[in-house]
Motif scaffolding. Structure first.
Motif, short mmCIF file in Angstrom:
data_model
loop_
_atom_site.label_atom_id
_atom_site.label_comp_id
_atom_site.label_asym_id
_atom_site.label_seq_id
_atom_site.Cartn_x
_atom_site.Cartn_y
_atom_site.Cartn_z
N VAL A 91 3.79 -39.78 -30.97
CA VAL A 91 2.36 -39.69 -31.27
C VAL A 91 1.93 -38.23 -31.30
CG1 VAL A 91 0.03 -40.29 -30.50
CG2 VAL A 91 1.90 -41.95 -30.27
N LEU A 92 1.15 -37.88 -32.32
CA LEU A 92 0.65 -36.52 -32.49
C LEU A 92 -0.87 -36.48 -32.31
CD1 LEU A 92 2.58 -35.55 -35.76
CD2 LEU A 92 3.27 -35.12 -33.39
N GLU A 93 -1.37 -35.32 -31.92
CA GLU A 93 -2.79 -35.05 -31.98
C GLU A 93 -3.03 -34.16 -33.21
OE1 GLU A 93 -4.76 -34.75 -27.78
OE2 GLU A 93 -2.91 -33.57 -27.78
N ASN A 94 -4.09 -34.46 -33.95
CA ASN A 94 -4.40 -33.70 -35.16
C ASN A 94 -5.83 -33.20 -35.10
OD1 ASN A 94 -2.76 -36.36 -36.00
ND2 ASN A 94 -1.99 -34.66 -37.19
N TRP A 95 -6.03 -32.00 -35.60
CA TRP A 95 -7.37 -31.45 -35.74
C TRP A 95 -7.54 -30.92 -37.16
CZ3 TRP A 95 -4.19 -30.71 -31.63
CH2 TRP A 95 -4.68 -31.03 -30.35
N ILE A 96 -8.70 -31.16 -37.74
CA ILE A 96 -9.09 -30.50 -38.98
C ILE A 96 -10.25 -29.57 -38.61
CG2 ILE A 96 -9.97 -30.77 -41.32
CD1 ILE A 96 -8.85 -33.62 -41.29
N VAL A 97 -10.03 -28.28 -38.75
CA VAL A 97 -11.00 -27.28 -38.30
C VAL A 97 -11.66 -26.62 -39.51
CG1 VAL A 97 -11.35 -25.17 -36.96
CG2 VAL A 97 -9.65 -26.86 -36.21
N TYR A 98 -12.98 -26.58 -39.48
CA TYR A 98 -13.77 -25.94 -40.55
C TYR A 98 -14.20 -24.56 -40.05
CZ TYR A 98 -13.93 -30.59 -42.64
OH TYR A 98 -13.58 -31.80 -43.20
N GLU A 105 -23.08 -22.05 -29.96
CA GLU A 105 -22.15 -21.53 -28.95
C GLU A 105 -20.96 -20.81 -29.59
OE1 GLU A 105 -21.02 -24.88 -26.64
OE2 GLU A 105 -23.05 -25.28 -25.91
N GLY A 106 -20.92 -20.77 -30.91
CA GLY A 106 -19.80 -20.12 -31.61
C GLY A 106 -18.59 -21.01 -31.77
N LYS A 107 -18.73 -22.30 -31.46
CA LYS A 107 -17.60 -23.21 -31.61
C LYS A 107 -17.54 -23.74 -33.05
CE LYS A 107 -17.31 -24.67 -26.80
NZ LYS A 107 -17.31 -25.82 -25.86
N TYR A 108 -16.34 -24.13 -33.46
CA TYR A 108 -16.09 -24.57 -34.83
C TYR A 108 -16.18 -26.09 -34.94
CZ TYR A 108 -14.27 -19.87 -35.57
OH TYR A 108 -14.14 -18.51 -35.65
N PHE A 109 -16.75 -26.57 -36.05
CA PHE A 109 -16.79 -28.00 -36.33
C PHE A 109 -15.37 -28.50 -36.61
CE2 PHE A 109 -17.02 -31.46 -39.47
CZ PHE A 109 -17.73 -32.39 -38.72
N LYS A 143 -12.69 -38.64 -34.49
CA LYS A 143 -13.86 -38.22 -33.71
C LYS A 143 -14.30 -36.82 -34.16
CE LYS A 143 -13.54 -41.87 -31.05
NZ LYS A 143 -12.55 -42.64 -31.78
N ARG A 144 -15.64 -36.63 -34.26
CA ARG A 144 -16.21 -35.34 -34.61
C ARG A 144 -16.58 -34.56 -33.37
NH1 ARG A 144 -20.96 -37.10 -38.61
NH2 ARG A 144 -20.84 -38.92 -37.25
N GLY A 145 -16.51 -33.23 -33.47
CA GLY A 145 -16.93 -32.40 -32.35
C GLY A 145 -16.84 -30.93 -32.68
N TRP A 146 -16.94 -30.11 -31.64
CA TRP A 146 -16.90 -28.65 -31.76
C TRP A 146 -15.83 -28.11 -30.83
CZ3 TRP A 146 -20.22 -26.93 -35.48
CH2 TRP A 146 -21.28 -27.78 -35.83
N LEU A 147 -15.08 -27.13 -31.28
CA LEU A 147 -14.00 -26.58 -30.45
C LEU A 147 -13.92 -25.06 -30.58
CD1 LEU A 147 -11.69 -25.83 -32.70
CD2 LEU A 147 -11.05 -28.21 -32.46
N GLU A 148 -13.26 -24.48 -29.59
CA GLU A 148 -12.98 -23.05 -29.64
C GLU A 148 -11.66 -22.84 -30.36
OE1 GLU A 148 -12.93 -21.64 -25.66
OE2 GLU A 148 -15.10 -21.82 -25.40
N LEU A 149 -11.58 -21.80 -31.16
CA LEU A 149 -10.34 -21.48 -31.85
C LEU A 149 -9.63 -20.40 -31.04
CD1 LEU A 149 -9.02 -22.39 -34.48
CD2 LEU A 149 -10.05 -20.44 -35.62
#
Length: 199
Positions: A91-98, A105-109, A143-149
């Motif tokens: 099983v993998l975790e995947n992120w699509i970062v815009y 807060e400067g986090k990415y969608f 799931k949608r959210g905001w993350l730090e790169l």
């Protein structure tokens, strides 16, 4: 700080995929898939209608998501992990970062998913780079959210400005400072000492 709601269009070049084996969630950050050429994200819900004596009744199924990434084949560890997922069911975790959409807060969608690789097509034409087209079978609903790169991820996407100094563990920039469009335009502080004339 107020949230800016300036309307911006999003470009494909600023949309990038990251992957991590779920089993390694405590040991490593999500890794960018190097040299991506295409990314397709297609959540969908099938619907149907049933005629009744009182009119049409609509029904719909659960959300299914098609997620596919094409990239130039390479020797990165994360490229090999996708083979492990296909052959071993890892099983993998995947992120699509815009990268062009941020919050106050400067986090990415970003979109977050868990998946296994369902297909990994590899083309090897003699006059071109070897390419891979990986299709992921997404579990559940993205799931949608905001993350730090992380800094390492940003450097992998687009190399940072470096100065002329030596690169060390404590200074990855070689004494350089990246240009800031807001504060650096027109800056020119006069020298206070004697500067040798250029030869």
């Amino acid at each position: 700080m107020a949230v800016e709601n300036e309307l911006k269009y999003l470009q494909g070049i600023d949309t990038v995929a990251f992957v991590r084996p779920k089993a390694q969630e405590r040991n490593q950050e999500g890794q960018i898939i190097p040299w991506q050429t295409s990314l397709s994200f297609d959540p969908q819900r099938d619907s149907d209608t049933n005629p009744t004596k009182d009119g049409i009744v609509a029904t719909s199924s659960s959300v299914e998501t098609d997620f596919e990434v094409e990239f130039i084949n390479n020797t990165s560890a994360i490229a090999d992990v996708m083979y492990d997922s296909l052959f071993d069911g890892e099983v993998l975790e995947n992120w699509i970062v815009y990268r062009n959409r941020r919050n106050a807060e400067g986090k990415y969608f970003a979109w977050y998913m868990q998946s296994t690789v369902s297909e990994d097509s590899n083309d090897n034409d003699p006059d071109d780079n070897s390419t891979r087209d990986v299709t992921f079978a997404v579990n559940g609903t993205p799931k949608r959210g905001w993350l730090e790169l992380p800094k390492d991820a940003q450097e992998a996407i687009d190399y940072i400005f470096r100065g002329l100094g030596k690169i060390t563990d404590d200074d990855k920039t070689g004494g350089g400072t990246a240009w800031n469009k807001t504060t650096d335009n027109g800056v020119n502080v006069p020298e206070t000492g004697n500067t040798p004339a250029p030869k």
